[in-house]
Design a protein around this motif. Structure first.
Motif, short mmCIF file in Angstrom:
data_model
loop_
_atom_site.label_atom_id
_atom_site.label_comp_id
_atom_site.label_asym_id
_atom_site.label_seq_id
_atom_site.Cartn_x
_atom_site.Cartn_y
_atom_site.Cartn_z
N ILE A 98 3.40 5.42 -6.08
CA ILE A 98 3.12 5.33 -7.52
C ILE A 98 2.11 6.40 -7.92
CG2 ILE A 98 1.99 3.90 -9.28
CD1 ILE A 98 3.28 1.46 -7.93
N VAL A 99 1.10 6.61 -7.09
CA VAL A 99 0.09 7.64 -7.38
C VAL A 99 0.75 9.02 -7.42
CG1 VAL A 99 -1.94 8.84 -6.48
CG2 VAL A 99 -1.84 6.34 -6.44
N LEU A 100 1.63 9.31 -6.46
CA LEU A 100 2.31 10.61 -6.42
C LEU A 100 3.21 10.80 -7.65
CD1 LEU A 100 3.26 10.85 -2.63
CD2 LEU A 100 1.39 12.00 -3.83
N VAL A 101 3.89 9.73 -8.04
CA VAL A 101 4.75 9.81 -9.22
C VAL A 101 3.91 10.05 -10.47
CG1 VAL A 101 6.29 8.50 -10.74
CG2 VAL A 101 6.64 8.44 -8.27
N LEU A 102 2.75 9.41 -10.56
CA LEU A 102 1.85 9.62 -11.71
C LEU A 102 1.38 11.07 -11.77
CD1 LEU A 102 -0.33 6.37 -11.68
CD2 LEU A 102 1.43 7.01 -13.32
N VAL A 103 1.14 11.67 -10.61
CA VAL A 103 0.73 13.09 -10.58
C VAL A 103 1.85 13.96 -11.16
CG1 VAL A 103 0.21 15.04 -9.08
CG2 VAL A 103 -0.85 12.82 -8.65
N LEU A 104 3.09 13.70 -10.75
CA LEU A 104 4.22 14.47 -11.27
C LEU A 104 4.38 14.25 -12.78
CD1 LEU A 104 6.92 14.00 -8.47
CD2 LEU A 104 5.63 16.06 -9.01
N THR A 105 4.14 13.03 -13.22
CA THR A 105 4.24 12.74 -14.66
C THR A 105 3.18 13.51 -15.45
OG1 THR A 105 5.06 10.51 -14.16
CG2 THR A 105 4.24 10.91 -16.38
N LEU A 106 1.98 13.59 -14.90
CA LEU A 106 0.91 14.36 -15.56
C LEU A 106 1.26 15.84 -15.60
CD1 LEU A 106 -2.27 12.64 -14.05
CD2 LEU A 106 -1.36 12.41 -16.38
N VAL A 107 1.88 16.35 -14.54
CA VAL A 107 2.32 17.75 -14.53
C VAL A 107 3.36 17.97 -15.63
CG1 VAL A 107 3.58 19.49 -13.21
CG2 VAL A 107 1.83 18.12 -12.10
N GLN A 108 4.28 17.03 -15.76
CA GLN A 108 5.31 17.14 -16.81
C GLN A 108 4.67 17.20 -18.19
OE1 GLN A 108 8.24 13.95 -16.89
NE2 GLN A 108 8.37 14.11 -19.11
N ARG A 109 3.73 16.31 -18.45
CA ARG A 109 3.09 16.28 -19.77
C ARG A 109 2.30 17.56 -20.03
NH1 ARG A 109 0.82 10.01 -19.80
NH2 ARG A 109 2.89 9.01 -19.94
N PHE B 270 0.83 -1.21 0.00
CA PHE B 270 0.00 0.00 0.00
C PHE B 270 0.86 1.26 0.00
CE2 PHE B 270 -3.36 -2.84 1.92
CZ PHE B 270 -4.21 -2.77 0.81
N VAL B 271 1.99 1.23 0.71
CA VAL B 271 2.90 2.38 0.69
C VAL B 271 3.45 2.59 -0.71
CG1 VAL B 271 5.11 3.26 1.53
CG2 VAL B 271 3.53 2.19 3.13
N ALA B 272 3.84 1.48 -1.37
CA ALA B 272 4.36 1.57 -2.74
C ALA B 272 3.30 2.13 -3.69
CB ALA B 272 4.83 0.20 -3.22
N LEU B 273 2.06 1.69 -3.52
CA LEU B 273 0.97 2.20 -4.36
C LEU B 273 0.77 3.71 -4.15
CD1 LEU B 273 -1.68 -0.66 -4.05
CD2 LEU B 273 -0.31 -0.06 -6.07
N GLY B 274 0.93 4.14 -2.90
CA GLY B 274 0.81 5.57 -2.62
C GLY B 274 1.87 6.38 -3.36
#
Length: 215
Positions: free
Chosen positions: A194-205, A188-192
């Motif tokens: 992953i969600v934060l990294v996806l947010v940063l990736t969306l900001v980059q795009r 669950f910590v890893a999934l958390g």
């Protein structure tokens, strides 16, 4: 899912501290790294040497040692008292600034020399040319590596758990004392993260799309 919902407040509190730690360190690192990059391309030899020395020393120092210094050695200097959280922010900022510096400097090097020459022809000084002409173009060119560096900063925040900062990296230890399944907790910590990294990736795009339209 029982492990998550029964201990939801631990996960929420842990990731809240992680996000706060990341945001403060990211802002400080972006400012510090940009200043270091300006020093490294400065026409003043002393500034260039100081910037190069900082980057060389910090980039080759393990982050754990940087934490050890600000948590245990720095208080002996008796300058300004820092809480564990503040010490973690300073340690992460000092460390990440060196990497941000190299990203910004690489972006500066991609700007055509003619841009700087045109700025000088208009009567702009070095700092004005850098701030008004070169840096805006450099930042647009280095969005992907900049986000990658910030993602590394996000993951590095877990080291703070070993220095009495109750962020997401400390959730496993807290729940292990409650007898929870450690594999599920870490999942669950890893999934958390992953969600934060996806947010940063969306900001980059989003930034890349916006800047590509601006061009």
């Amino acid at each position: 899912m029982r492990v998550l919902f029964d201990n939801l407040h631990y996960f929420v509190d842990g990731f809240r501290v992680t996000v706060l730690l990341f945001l403060l360190s990211a802002v400080a690192s972006l400012v510090g790294g940009t200043v270091l990059a300006m020093m490294r391309v400065s026409p003043v030899p002393v500034f260039r040497a100081a910037g190069t020395l900082y980057v060389t020393v910090v980039r080759n120092t393990p982050l754990t040692l940087v934490f050890l210094f600000f948590v245990f050695a720095y208080p002996l200097l008796e300058i300004v008292e820092l809480s564990y959280f503040a010490a973690a922010v300073v340690a992460l900022s000092v460390y990440t600034s060196a990497f941000i510096c190299e990203v910004v400097r690489s972006g500066i090097n991609t700007v055509p020399v003619g841009q700087a020459e045109a700025a000088r022809a208009l009567g702009l000084g070095f700092s004005q040319s850098l701030g008004l002409v070169i840096l805006p173009q450099a930042v647009r060119a280095v969005a992907p590596p900049m986000i990658s560096t910030l993602i590394a900063l996000l993951k590095n925040t877990t080291i703070a758990a070993g220095f009495s900062v109750a962020e997401a990296g400390a959730i496993r230890q807290i729940l292990s004392e409650r007898g929870e399944n450690q594999l599920l907790v870490l999942t669950f910590v890893a999934l958390g993260f992953i969600v934060l990294v996806l947010v940063l990736t969306l900001v980059q795009r989003a930034l890349e799309k916006r800047w590509s339209r601006a061009r």
